[in-house]
Design a protein around this motif. Structure first.
Motif, mmCIF file in Angstrom:
data_model
loop_
_atom_site.group_PDB
_atom_site.id
_atom_site.type_symbol
_atom_site.label_atom_id
_atom_site.label_comp_id
_atom_site.label_asym_id
_atom_site.label_seq_id
_atom_site.Cartn_x
_atom_site.Cartn_y
_atom_site.Cartn_z
ATOM 1 N N VAL A 226 0.866 -1.181 0.000
ATOM 2 C CA VAL A 226 0.000 0.000 0.000
ATOM 3 C C VAL A 226 0.905 1.234 0.000
ATOM 4 N N GLY A 227 0.618 2.170 -0.871
ATOM 5 C CA GLY A 227 1.467 3.364 -0.992
ATOM 6 C C GLY A 227 2.575 3.162 -2.023
ATOM 7 N N GLY A 228 2.759 1.931 -2.427
ATOM 8 C CA GLY A 228 3.791 1.632 -3.437
ATOM 9 C C GLY A 228 3.325 2.078 -4.823
ATOM 10 N N VAL A 255 -6.225 1.064 -6.908
ATOM 11 C CA VAL A 255 -5.101 1.886 -7.365
ATOM 12 C C VAL A 255 -5.638 3.208 -7.910
ATOM 13 N N GLU A 256 -4.799 4.232 -7.834
ATOM 14 C CA GLU A 256 -5.168 5.516 -8.450
ATOM 15 C C GLU A 256 -4.046 5.933 -9.400
ATOM 16 N N ILE A 257 -4.414 6.706 -10.413
ATOM 17 C CA ILE A 257 -3.386 7.160 -11.353
ATOM 18 C C ILE A 257 -2.765 8.448 -10.816
ATOM 19 N N ILE A 258 -1.448 8.526 -10.877
ATOM 20 C CA ILE A 258 -0.724 9.698 -10.364
ATOM 21 C C ILE A 258 -0.348 10.592 -11.542
ATOM 22 N N GLU A 259 -0.415 11.877 -11.292
ATOM 23 C CA GLU A 259 0.022 12.879 -12.284
ATOM 24 C C GLU A 259 1.525 12.684 -12.543
ATOM 25 N N ILE A 260 1.930 12.707 -13.794
ATOM 26 C CA ILE A 260 3.367 12.621 -14.088
ATOM 27 C C ILE A 260 3.757 13.694 -15.098
ATOM 28 N N LYS A 261 5.038 14.058 -15.063
ATOM 29 C CA LYS A 261 5.527 15.039 -16.023
ATOM 30 C C LYS A 261 6.715 14.398 -16.725
ATOM 31 N N LEU A 262 6.587 14.243 -18.012
ATOM 32 C CA LEU A 262 7.663 13.587 -18.762
ATOM 33 C C LEU A 262 8.712 14.613 -19.200
ATOM 34 N N PRO A 263 9.974 14.194 -19.288
ATOM 35 C CA PRO A 263 11.008 15.147 -19.727
ATOM 36 C C PRO A 263 11.025 15.353 -21.243
ATOM 37 N N GLU A 307 -5.024 0.669 -1.222
ATOM 38 C CA GLU A 307 -5.520 -0.223 -0.154
ATOM 39 C C GLU A 307 -4.879 -1.587 -0.323
ATOM 40 N N LYS A 308 -4.850 -2.293 0.799
ATOM 41 C CA LYS A 308 -4.275 -3.635 0.742
ATOM 42 C C LYS A 308 -5.148 -4.523 -0.158
ATOM 43 N N THR A 309 -4.542 -5.381 -0.921
ATOM 44 C CA THR A 309 -5.327 -6.354 -1.689
ATOM 45 C C THR A 309 -5.411 -7.634 -0.880
ATOM 46 N N GLU A 310 -6.443 -8.410 -1.165
ATOM 47 C CA GLU A 310 -6.619 -9.679 -0.458
ATOM 48 C C GLU A 310 -5.368 -10.532 -0.648
ATOM 49 N N LYS A 311 -5.017 -11.210 0.419
ATOM 50 C CA LYS A 311 -3.779 -11.991 0.349
ATOM 51 C C LYS A 311 -3.884 -13.044 -0.757
ATOM 52 N N SER A 312 -2.890 -13.072 -1.638
ATOM 53 C CA SER A 312 -2.893 -14.078 -2.695
ATOM 54 C C SER A 312 -2.606 -15.435 -2.075
ATOM 55 N N GLU A 313 -3.039 -16.465 -2.776
ATOM 56 C CA GLU A 313 -2.698 -17.795 -2.280
ATOM 57 C C GLU A 313 -1.197 -17.990 -2.503
ATOM 58 N N ILE A 314 -0.464 -18.012 -1.410
ATOM 59 C CA ILE A 314 0.995 -18.056 -1.550
ATOM 60 C C ILE A 314 1.434 -19.481 -1.892
ATOM 61 N N LYS A 315 2.221 -19.538 -2.925
ATOM 62 C CA LYS A 315 2.734 -20.831 -3.378
ATOM 63 C C LYS A 315 3.611 -21.436 -2.294
ATOM 64 N N ARG A 316 3.413 -22.708 -2.050
ATOM 65 C CA ARG A 316 4.327 -23.360 -1.092
ATOM 66 C C ARG A 316 5.681 -23.504 -1.758
ATOM 67 N N LEU A 317 6.615 -22.818 -1.181
ATOM 68 C CA LEU A 317 7.922 -22.793 -1.842
ATOM 69 C C LEU A 317 8.776 -23.945 -1.353
#
Ligand SMILES: C[S@@+](CC[C@H](N)C(=O)[O-])C[C@H]1O[C@@H](n2cnc3c(N)ncnc32)[C@H](O)[C@@H]1O
Length: 473
Positions: A226-228, A255-263, A307-317
């Motif tokens: 979250v915040g990433g 997710v939300e779209i962030i304003e960006i400024k391209l060079p 926001e946090k997404t529901e935990k994915s089913e984590i592969k048994r590693l």
């Protein structure tokens, strides 16, 4: 160069006649070459060295590390500086997604579709060769070019996974700070260089790309903290693969779209498709029109996870059979000490890494690199060397390049004729009145390693670089 009816109809229907005419002129024109200078070398010296080869450069406005090759583009992939990783050949537009993602060394970063590594190598440089950068690529063939490029650019903060990006959320859940999804696409923005796209391009292919792009983006969202932040980019112009993918995502995921400024010059993305109104925030995404900037066409959007997404089913590693060891570990400590004494590399330098021992080969990665599992990597960090019979480390040529500023002992300087033999992997038949492993220097550069005996100096320049034509001036 020809344009298929399918593409021409698509462009005319969606963007109009003037756009199609500009597009046709663009694909008939020859492409410009750009390079990205590595921050790990002195830029003035690299530019001066290229001048000596007859390469003339022009700095790109607003992007301090980017240069257009004005003259000598046929030489740019053959210089010694190129093979030493002092610069990377990359289109101007392709440099923008990593700039917009802007990771720092504290950000856990993943590049989900990474080969051949133009953006991975740029991200690693932006992270100052520190922290955690994971590069994933599905194609085994293309992974080879990724490995070649990360090695060539002297990187040590990365791990490479060969797998499906859309499944990686089974390993990483709410984990990364920065994610690049430089998605596979229908490539309408790069037709000038890749005319074969015209042979296969059709709207069915377009639809299968949009499905894959959506799956990759969903996986990226689940992997992001979250915040990433996530940058979604493509080198295509179609609305389906760009705005419509985002429109679908925004309806379902936090997710939300962030304003960006391209060079460089760009346009706001579309918010309407045929009669459908799209999410108005999509206009913050940017379209780069190829003929306006003399480079490739791109689409770039930055998203933030809210926001946090529901935990994915984590592969048994599988239990990790791979372990990164600390330089103080008894498994490696003595070997590093000998290496440090032999080449004069300060132990403080060697303590900045963690080490991976794979049978007789040793790899080193920046000490802050981490991942919940290591078993899924096909490569972590750079090769330090191999353990030889007596238990010492034979330093790898690329590691010698990475430690170039620290090596003080056992250096042999070559002249230009000797260097040519060295670069081809040959033996320089001369008694250098010293034996054992040596580090090879040419002018101010450390080139690699070699073994000296009374018969001469046997090159250890890596095999994969020997096949390249290298010109030395
Ligand atoms: C646009 S290219 C990436 C270019 C790269 N980012 C660069 O800058 O050098 C897209 C890459 O995604 C890879 N790819 C295709 N499907 C994939 C998948 N399901 N998961 C991961 N990578 C995939 C392709 O093989 C291709 O190398």
């Amino acid at each position: 160069m020809t344009l298929s009816q399918n593409i021409s109809d698509y462009i005319l229907r969606n963007f109009g006649r003037e756009y199609l005419e500009n597009y046709l002129t663009y694909i008939q024109s020859s492409s410009n070459t750009y390079i990205r200078l590595s921050p790990f070398f002195n830029s003035d010296e690299t530019i001066q060295s290229l001048k000596n080869y007859g390469v003339q450069l022009k700095q790109v406005e607003n992007i301090h590390f980017a240069y257009q090759v004005i003259e000598g583009s046929h030489l740019i992939g053959k210089t010694l500086d190129f093979i030493l990783g002092k610069y990377y050949i990359q289109s101007l537009s392709s440099m923008i997604p990593a700039m917009i993602l802007n990771p720092s060394s504290n950000d856990k970063t993943i590049d989900l579709c990474a080969a051949p590594g133009s953006k991975t190598t740029q991200l690693a440089e932006m992270m100052n060769n520190k922290g955690t950068l994971i590069a994933n690529e599905i194609s085994p063939e293309r992974v080879k070019s990724l490995v070649f490029n990360v090695d060539k650019m002297n990187l040590v903060n990365f791990g490479i996974i060969q797998g499906k990006g859309e499944l990686l959320n089974q390993i990483y859940d709410n984990y990364f700070d920065k994610i690049l999804v430089d998605a596979p696409c229908s490539a309408l923005g790069i037709l000038q260089k890749k005319n074969e796209v015209s042979n296969w391009w059709n709207e069915n292919r377009l639809n299968s790309f949009t499905e894959l792009q959506t799956r990759l983006l969903v996986s990226a969202i689940k992997m992001c903290k979250v915040g990433g932040e996530i940058v979604y980019s493509t080198c295509t112009l179609s609305i389906e693969e760009n705005e419509l993918v985002l429109n679908k995502i925004l309806k379902k995921y936090p997710v939300e779209i962030i304003e960006i400024k391209l060079p460089i010059k760009s346009h706001n993305a579309f918010t309407q498709y045929e009669n459908e109104k799209l999410d108005s925030s999509i206009q913050k995404a940017k379209r780069i029109i190829p003929w306006e900037i003399n480079s490739e066409g791109f689409f770039i959007c930055k998203l933030r996870k809210i926001e946090k997404t529901e935990k994915s089913e984590i592969k048994r590693l599988n239990k990790d059979n791979i372990q990164l060891v600390d330089p103080k570990s008894s498994k490696i400590k003595d070997k590093l000490k000998i290496l440090s004494e032999y080449f004069g590399i300060d132990e403080v330098i060697l303590s900045k890494y963690k080490y991976l021992i794979k049978t007789n080969d040793i790899y080193f990665v920046e000490k802050n690199f981490e991942s919940p599992s290591l078993s899924n990597f096909m490569r972590i960090g750079s090769k330090l060397g191999s353990i030889e019979k007596r238990g010492y480390i034979q330093l790898h040529s690329l590691a010698a390049q990475i430690f170039r500023n620290s090596i003080t002992n056992n250096i042999i300087e070559l002249d230009i004729e000797q260097l040519k033999i060295y670069l081809k992997g040959g033996t320089i038949k001369k008694d250098f009145s010293t034996t054992g492993q040596k580090v090879i220097k040419f002018r101010n550069d450390i080139i690699g390693t070699a073994v000296a005996s009374k018969d001469g100096l046997k090159s250890q320049f890596p095999r994969e670089y020997r096949t390249q034509e290298i010109i030395v001036k």
